[in-house]
Design an enzyme around this catalytic site. Structure first.
Site, short mmCIF file in Angstrom:
data_model
loop_
_atom_site.label_atom_id
_atom_site.label_comp_id
_atom_site.label_asym_id
_atom_site.label_seq_id
_atom_site.Cartn_x
_atom_site.Cartn_y
_atom_site.Cartn_z
N LYS A 67 0.85 -1.20 0.00
CA LYS A 67 0.00 0.00 0.00
C LYS A 67 0.88 1.23 0.00
O LYS A 67 1.84 1.32 0.78
CB LYS A 67 -0.88 -0.01 1.27
N LYS A 91 4.96 2.42 8.53
CA LYS A 91 3.77 3.22 8.83
C LYS A 91 2.54 2.35 9.02
O LYS A 91 1.78 2.51 9.97
CB LYS A 91 3.56 4.16 7.63
N LYS A 103 5.29 1.89 -2.87
CA LYS A 103 5.34 3.29 -3.33
C LYS A 103 5.68 3.29 -4.81
O LYS A 103 6.36 2.40 -5.29
CB LYS A 103 6.42 4.06 -2.57
N ASN A 216 -1.66 20.04 0.90
CA ASN A 216 -2.79 19.41 1.58
C ASN A 216 -2.49 19.06 3.04
O ASN A 216 -3.31 19.31 3.93
CB ASN A 216 -3.16 18.15 0.78
N SER A 346 -7.13 5.77 4.11
CA SER A 346 -7.10 4.96 2.89
C SER A 346 -7.61 3.55 3.19
O SER A 346 -8.34 2.95 2.42
CB SER A 346 -5.68 4.85 2.33
N1 GLU Z 1 0.93 8.91 0.12
C1 GLU Z 1 0.48 8.79 1.46
C2 GLU Z 1 1.62 8.40 2.40
O1 GLU Z 1 2.77 8.59 2.08
C3 GLU Z 1 -0.72 7.89 1.60
C4 GLU Z 1 -0.55 6.49 1.16
C5 GLU Z 1 -1.86 5.73 1.06
O2 GLU Z 1 -2.89 6.28 1.37
O3 GLU Z 1 -1.79 4.58 0.65
O4 GLU Z 1 1.41 7.98 3.49
#
Ligand code: GLU
Length: 408
Positions: A67, A91, A103, A216, A346
């Site tokens: 994710k 995370k 990513k 944001n 998410s």
């Molecule tokens: N791009 C965001 C992050 O770095 C969200 C990633 C997501 O929602 O999967 O945490």
């Protein structure tokens, strides 16, 4: 030039020493499970064909499908994407969602592309990575310079590949196309929550805040702080820095920013316009870096006056910069805890998609508050137990959980 992957790997290695983890697991975490490098063709509006480098890094799926976001930026490199996917693994483990880390990104200057070109580029990239993504495999989301509209293109292109719409293939979609209420606010709201927990623990009574970056994440974090009695004295972006001793009216500023990104054009009584780098020197007890990687480093870390730093951006403090801050006894709430609100909501979005249900805004923010507080307290307890910094505790807690979740 700093290499975020080297920093992330060094921090992982250190964790194995600090809490005495079995070193045989170390190689599993230093590099992604799978790394995809694609050459993304784009037919420009004038008929010319340009090929861009695109990547998707699938770091670790011991705890669930990969994710993480997709970014469009000239800073995108294979190492940057790998580091960001590693951070996503940590995370997800910390915020307790059943996902692993991924990513993606394309090395492109979006400012040079028309909207039609962005759409074609996204569809082209999606076709190349389609065999390796899916609602139970790898679920992208927005990140730097990508948004809900771009997520719609991915849903649509992926549906062509699968012959059926799978809304859960990406998150961060617009509400009318399967997105979740509270997702746009989620990362900034999570940064705000972590700030309040840490400010309380540190007994910070003069709640002055400086926010670097007003995209944001930065603007929502600033807005929630402003609405809850904090004094946001400085805000910056690439155009400059605003300073007001009594606190900026963030409600007004957030409306202004919807149509104009140039802070030099923003007016308010007694407001001062400074250079963007002055943000590091303002008098504020709390500093929120919400811009890009490595913005705080050995050149500016010692200028920062804050007692508490909460990382809204991913990787905003490099290893050298962190050393200087720790020498000054600054408490740092790291990205993998502080900005996990994005991936948390998410997960709520994905859950709603898969189960064909809709949650309301208040329920989502209440759930986000609950889960963020649990994550913060888990890390705080772990930190106290092992006598670590917040970042060390995050890395150690997450690595331990990821290792235990695997089959070898
Ligand atoms: N791009 C965001 C992050 O770095 C969200 C990633 C997501 O929602 O999967 O945490």
């Amino acid at each position: 030039m700093n290499n975020p992957l080297k920093d992330a790997q060094l921090r992982i290695e250190n964790v194995f020493n600090t809490i005495n983890l079995d070193k045989k697991y170390l190689p599993l975490l230093l590099e992604p499970n799978r790394f995809i490098h694609v050459k993304v063709p784009l037919v420009k509006d004038n008929g010319e064909i340009v090929v861009y480098d695109g990547y998707r890094s699938q770091h670790n799926n011991n705890l669930g499908p990969y994710k993480g976001g997709i970014r469009y930026s000239l800073n995108v490199t294979s190492d940057e994407v790998k580091a960001l996917s590693l951070w996503m693994s940590l995370k997800c483990a910390i915020i307790n969602v059943p996902f692993g880390g991924g990513k993606g990104g394309i090395c492109v200057d979006v400012k040079t592309l028309s909207e039609n070109e962005i759409e074609r580029l996204t569809r082209s990239y999606t076709r190349l990575i389609a065999p390796n993504i899916g609602d139970n495999v790898d679920i992208p989301a927005p990140d730097v310079n990508t948004n809900g509209k771009i997520m719609n293109y991915i849903v649509d292109e992926y549906a062509k590949y699968k012959g059926k719409i799978h809304l859960g293939v990406v998150t961060g979609k617009p509400i009318e196309n399967g997105g979740s209420l509270g997702r746009v606010e989620a990362t900034g709201y999570g940064v705000y929550l972590n700030t309040t927990f840490a400010a309380k623990d540190l007994n910070i009574t003069d709640k002055t805040v400086a926010v670097e970056g007003c995209g944001n994440v930065g603007i929502y974090a600033a807005l929630y702080l402003y609405q809850n009695g904090y004094k946001v004295v400085a805000v910056s972006n690439t155009s400059g820095c605003l300073f007001k001793k009594d606190g900026i009216n963030i409600a007004n500023l957030s409306i202004f920013l919807k149509t104009n990104r140039n802070l030099n054009d923003y007016q308010e009584e007694n407001i001062k316009h400074l250079n963007k780098n002055d943000i590091y020197e303002v008098d504020a007890n709390i500093f929120l870096p919400c811009a890009l990687e490595n913005s705080i480093n050995e050149t500016n870390a010692s200028k920062i006056k804050a007692k508490l730093i909460v990382e809204g951006a991913n990787g905003p403090i490099n290893v050298e910069g962190e050393k200087l801050l720790l020498q000054k006894n600054v408490t740092i709430i790291p990205d993998v805890l502080a900005n996990a609100g994005g991936v948390l909501v998410s997960y709520f979005e994905w859950h709603q998609n898969i189960n064909e249900i809709t949650w309301n805004f208040d329920f989502i923010q209440k759930k986000q508050l609950e889960m963020t507080e649990i994550a913060y307290n888990n890390i705080k307890d772990f930190k106290l137990l092992h006598n670590l910094t917040f970042r060390e505790a995050c890395y150690a807690y997450a690595v331990n959980k990821i290792i235990k979740g695997g089959k070898y």
